[in-house]
Enzyme design. Structure first.
Site, mmCIF file in Angstrom:
data_model
loop_
_atom_site.group_PDB
_atom_site.id
_atom_site.type_symbol
_atom_site.label_atom_id
_atom_site.label_comp_id
_atom_site.label_asym_id
_atom_site.label_seq_id
_atom_site.Cartn_x
_atom_site.Cartn_y
_atom_site.Cartn_z
ATOM 1 N N ARG A 1 0.835 -1.196 0.000
ATOM 2 C CA ARG A 1 0.000 0.000 0.000
ATOM 3 C C ARG A 1 0.875 1.253 0.000
ATOM 4 O O ARG A 1 2.014 1.232 0.440
ATOM 5 C CB ARG A 1 -0.897 0.027 1.241
ATOM 6 C CG ARG A 1 -1.968 -1.027 1.295
ATOM 7 C CD ARG A 1 -2.903 -0.806 2.489
ATOM 8 N NE ARG A 1 -2.181 -0.601 3.734
ATOM 9 C CZ ARG A 1 -1.995 0.583 4.311
ATOM 10 N NH1 ARG A 1 -2.499 1.682 3.763
ATOM 11 N NH2 ARG A 1 -1.327 0.693 5.441
ATOM 12 N N LYS B 1 -8.422 -2.833 0.644
ATOM 13 C CA LYS B 1 -8.392 -1.921 1.774
ATOM 14 C C LYS B 1 -9.251 -0.685 1.530
ATOM 15 O O LYS B 1 -9.792 -0.105 2.476
ATOM 16 C CB LYS B 1 -6.949 -1.524 2.087
ATOM 17 C CG LYS B 1 -6.141 -2.660 2.710
ATOM 18 C CD LYS B 1 -6.781 -3.173 3.996
ATOM 19 C CE LYS B 1 -5.896 -4.176 4.708
ATOM 20 N NZ LYS B 1 -6.533 -4.714 5.944
ATOM 21 N N HIS C 1 -10.562 -4.442 12.372
ATOM 22 C CA HIS C 1 -9.493 -5.007 11.531
ATOM 23 C C HIS C 1 -8.995 -6.255 12.249
ATOM 24 O O HIS C 1 -8.091 -6.197 13.079
ATOM 25 C CB HIS C 1 -8.380 -3.973 11.373
ATOM 26 C CG HIS C 1 -7.250 -4.444 10.511
ATOM 27 N ND1 HIS C 1 -5.950 -4.061 10.721
ATOM 28 C CD2 HIS C 1 -7.221 -5.274 9.445
ATOM 29 C CE1 HIS C 1 -5.166 -4.624 9.827
ATOM 30 N NE2 HIS C 1 -5.914 -5.364 9.040
ATOM 31 N N ARG D 1 2.222 -11.892 -1.514
ATOM 32 C CA ARG D 1 0.880 -12.215 -1.015
ATOM 33 C C ARG D 1 0.198 -13.282 -1.852
ATOM 34 O O ARG D 1 0.467 -13.423 -3.047
ATOM 35 C CB ARG D 1 0.006 -10.955 -1.046
ATOM 36 C CG ARG D 1 0.444 -9.867 -0.092
ATOM 37 C CD ARG D 1 -0.151 -10.040 1.262
ATOM 38 N NE ARG D 1 0.238 -8.981 2.183
ATOM 39 C CZ ARG D 1 -0.350 -8.772 3.350
ATOM 40 N NH1 ARG D 1 -1.349 -9.547 3.728
ATOM 41 N NH2 ARG D 1 0.059 -7.814 4.141
ATOM 42 N N ASP E 1 -9.616 -10.921 7.738
ATOM 43 C CA ASP E 1 -9.039 -9.583 7.878
ATOM 44 C C ASP E 1 -9.963 -8.510 8.442
ATOM 45 O O ASP E 1 -9.493 -7.630 9.140
ATOM 46 C CB ASP E 1 -8.506 -9.125 6.518
ATOM 47 C CG ASP E 1 -7.547 -7.961 6.620
ATOM 48 O OD1 ASP E 1 -6.788 -7.895 7.604
ATOM 49 O OD2 ASP E 1 -7.545 -7.116 5.712
ATOM 50 N N LYS F 1 -2.324 -12.384 12.103
ATOM 51 C CA LYS F 1 -3.770 -12.591 12.060
ATOM 52 C C LYS F 1 -4.140 -13.796 11.207
ATOM 53 O O LYS F 1 -4.887 -14.671 11.638
ATOM 54 C CB LYS F 1 -4.490 -11.361 11.496
ATOM 55 C CG LYS F 1 -4.441 -10.134 12.340
ATOM 56 C CD LYS F 1 -5.439 -9.088 11.897
ATOM 57 C CE LYS F 1 -5.528 -8.903 10.415
ATOM 58 N NZ LYS F 1 -4.270 -8.481 9.787
ATOM 59 N N THR F 2 -3.625 -13.834 9.997
ATOM 60 C CA THR F 2 -3.979 -14.913 9.073
ATOM 61 C C THR F 2 -3.456 -16.249 9.579
ATOM 62 O O THR F 2 -4.178 -17.253 9.595
ATOM 63 C CB THR F 2 -3.420 -14.621 7.674
ATOM 64 O OG1 THR F 2 -3.984 -13.403 7.191
ATOM 65 C CG2 THR F 2 -3.754 -15.743 6.707
ATOM 66 N N SER G 1 -0.816 -5.831 9.556
ATOM 67 C CA SER G 1 -0.233 -6.800 8.646
ATOM 68 C C SER G 1 1.111 -7.285 9.173
ATOM 69 O O SER G 1 1.929 -6.486 9.627
ATOM 70 C CB SER G 1 -0.046 -6.185 7.263
ATOM 71 O OG SER G 1 -1.283 -5.837 6.701
#
Length: 554
Positions: free
Chosen positions: A63, A217, A236, A344, A273, A258-259, A254
């Site tokens: 990003r 996003k 988030h 990713r 997410d 989390k994932t 990120s």
């Protein structure tokens, strides 16, 4: 000043764009069509496993927050916290220029894809969004990440207020045309990239950013703006559910896990997410996962690996990978960072072996705040009381990891309120008040989990093993830590368990993992000082005394 254009003007312009009858516009194309077009047009290569791999320009491997804008209009400007570093205003006249340039560029393409989808699994508040793009891979990403339009869409509070997304990732803006309107780069040139949201006209534009996450996003920021007005808390986070129906949430930026931590084969994955917490419980925003691949170990993270690279082509039909090192013989290297540490994989939730049907769940019983502490001084797990939970939610401390954003080349300490500041445009109280109300109403246990370093800071210590982190998280979620004796951390004020089944006691106390105890004390106090400095600047006088009292002592 030019009169601002009406909502009808923008809708009619987009309608004319996609009204072509010559076969140039593909409306709601199938996955097979998107995959075939992407391969035939050399937008991606297909690995032997069936996975599609693509590479983006160097300015589009993550990003670009400095190129992300919100159109400032009278209707919504009072709801937006313009003092936040990521709330960069854009004048309506500049947005109109971008809109016209986007339409002009799209009209010149020999093929367009129109993809009607919704964001949100809950029928009561899913947001209809139509994406228009010329890039088959962008269309496949949208198909992976957003949901089919439900038959009972009219139940949604947004049914009559659809959103439009124009995606032109590989085109660049005319630098001279936008001089003085977009940001100036260090070399003195104007940026050729813009990611823009118009909340009032309900249009988003991604122009010049080929990073797929820019589209995702953008839409999550839209949801995070709209939902509090409906009494729904956007978070988030990832979410999963145990066999007993108990839901756990994982909040973190990120790269904090989390994932990885939510993709647990023993728990059903609700989402990866972003979620909404309404009076009904938790509902996922998306239909897929967007997982980091750097240093992926298939043995430690089999769910991500299998969803992306399953040898049966029919089981990963449409998995999409960005910026992975692939050699001419088709082999790939997860540890090679030469393209970017932010490689990713995008794949639908259904590719994960254990997902929750419908992507909704009950109110959470456990919330986990994830942080990757580069200083190596935070405990690997700690329990938070309600006031501490509110404090850490507001602060959103972590270390930015290299590659997650452009211009970030090494980890550094960062504070991102609500563990997602760039995507939370409203005033802080709009989110914190909702969290406090829902936590108290449903008796939620909250834990702080450090997935960062132990034994020293980044460059000296080592990253906490994922197996140890997973064991601690499972103990927290399953209630094994509820009756364990704990100590109060004298600097960070959190409650640290003295024991955790399956984890060495010394790991639970970061001080014990450092050889130089004085260096630990100095580092911990220094980090606490950073907390105090940021809190004073961002929140002093804006929160209750009992929450302010939870700030670490430097």
């Amino acid at each position: 000043m030019e009169t601002q254009k009406t909502d009808e003007y923008y809708r009619e312009e987009v309608s004319q764009l996609v009204s072509d009858r010559t076969g140039r516009v593909f409306r709601n194309p199938s996955r097979s069509c998107l995959i075939q077009d992407a391969v035939e047009r050399w937008m991606a290569i297909r690995l032997a496993e069936g996975t599609l791999v693509t590479w983006t320009p160097q300015d589009s491997t993550g990003r670009s927050p400095k190129d992300t804008y919100i159109v400032r209009r009278p209707e919504s400007e009072g709801k937006i916290d313009w003092s936040a570093p990521n709330s960069i205003p854009m004048e309506p006249e500049t947005f109109d220029m971008l809109f016209e340039d986007a339409l002009y560029t799209l009209r010149k393409k020999d093929r367009l894809y129109e993809l009607p989808r919704v964001v949100g699994a809950c029928r009561d508040y899913c947001l209809p969004v139509t994406t228009v793009t010329y890039n088959a891979l962008a269309g496949l990403f949208i198909d992976n990440m957003f949901r089919p339009v439900p038959k009972d869409l009219t139940r949604s509070c947004f049914a009559a207020q659809p959103f439009t997304l124009l995606a032109l990732g590989f085109d660049k803006l005319d630098r001279d045309r936008y001089s003085g309107r977009l940001r100036e780069l260090p070399n003195g040139r104007t940026s050729s990239m813009a990611v823009v949201i118009d909340f009032d006209r309900r249009i988003g534009i991604v122009y010049g950013s080929a990073y797929m996450g820019s589209m995702k996003k953008l839409m999550f920021t839209v949801m995070n703006f709209y939902l509090p007005d409906e009494g729904i808390l956007p978070l988030h986070c990832s979410a999963n559910e145990g066999a007993d129906g108990r839901v756990a949430l994982f909040l973190g930026l990120s790269g904090t896990g989390k994932t990885t931590l939510s993709a647990d084969p023993d728990r059903a994955l609700i989402g990866d997410d972003e979620h909404g917490w309404s009076k009904h419980g938790i509902a996922n925003f998306e239909a897929g996962c967007y997982a980091k691949l750097i240093n992926l170990d298939p043995n430690k993270e089999p769910e991500i690996y299998n969803a992306t690279f399953h040898p049966d082509h029919y089981l990963n039909h449409g998995s999409l990978v960005e910026n992975l090192m692939v050699y001419p013989d088709g082999t790939f290297d997860f540890d090679d960072e030469r393209f970017t540490p932010n490689s990713r994989a995008s794949y639908p939730l259904r590719f994960v072996s254990n997902t929750k049907e419908g992507s909704v769940g009950d109110h959470p019983s456990t919330i986990v705040f994830l942080t990757a502490d580069a200083y190596g001084v935070l405990p690997p797990i700690a329990k938070l009381n309600p006031e501490q939970a509110m404090f850490w939610f507001m602060m959103g401390y972590t270390s930015k990891l290299a590659g997650t954003e452009t211009d970030v080349v090494e980890p550094k300490a960062a504070f991102s309120r609500f563990f997602g500041e760039p995507f939370m445009p409203r005033h802080p109280s709009d989110y914190t008040d909702l969290l406090g109300e829902k936590m108290k109403a449903h008796g939620v246990n909250v834990f702080l989990v450090n997935t960062g370093w132990t034994g020293g800071p980044y460059g000296v210590g080592e990253r906490i093993a994922i197996a140890s982190t997973r064991r601690m998280v499972n103990a927290a979620v399953d209630g094994e830590l509820d009756s364990v004796e704990s100590r109060a951390d004298e600097i960070f004020k959190v409650q640290v368990p003295l024991h955790c089944p399956g984890v060495p006691d010394e790991l639970l106390d970061p001080r014990r993992t450092w050889e130089d105890k004085e260096a630990f004390e100095r580092t911990a106090r220094s980090l606490a000082g950073k907390f105090r400095e940021h809190f004073t600047k961002a929140f002093a006088g804006k929160v209750a005394d009992e929450i302010a009292a939870q700030c670490p002592e430097g």
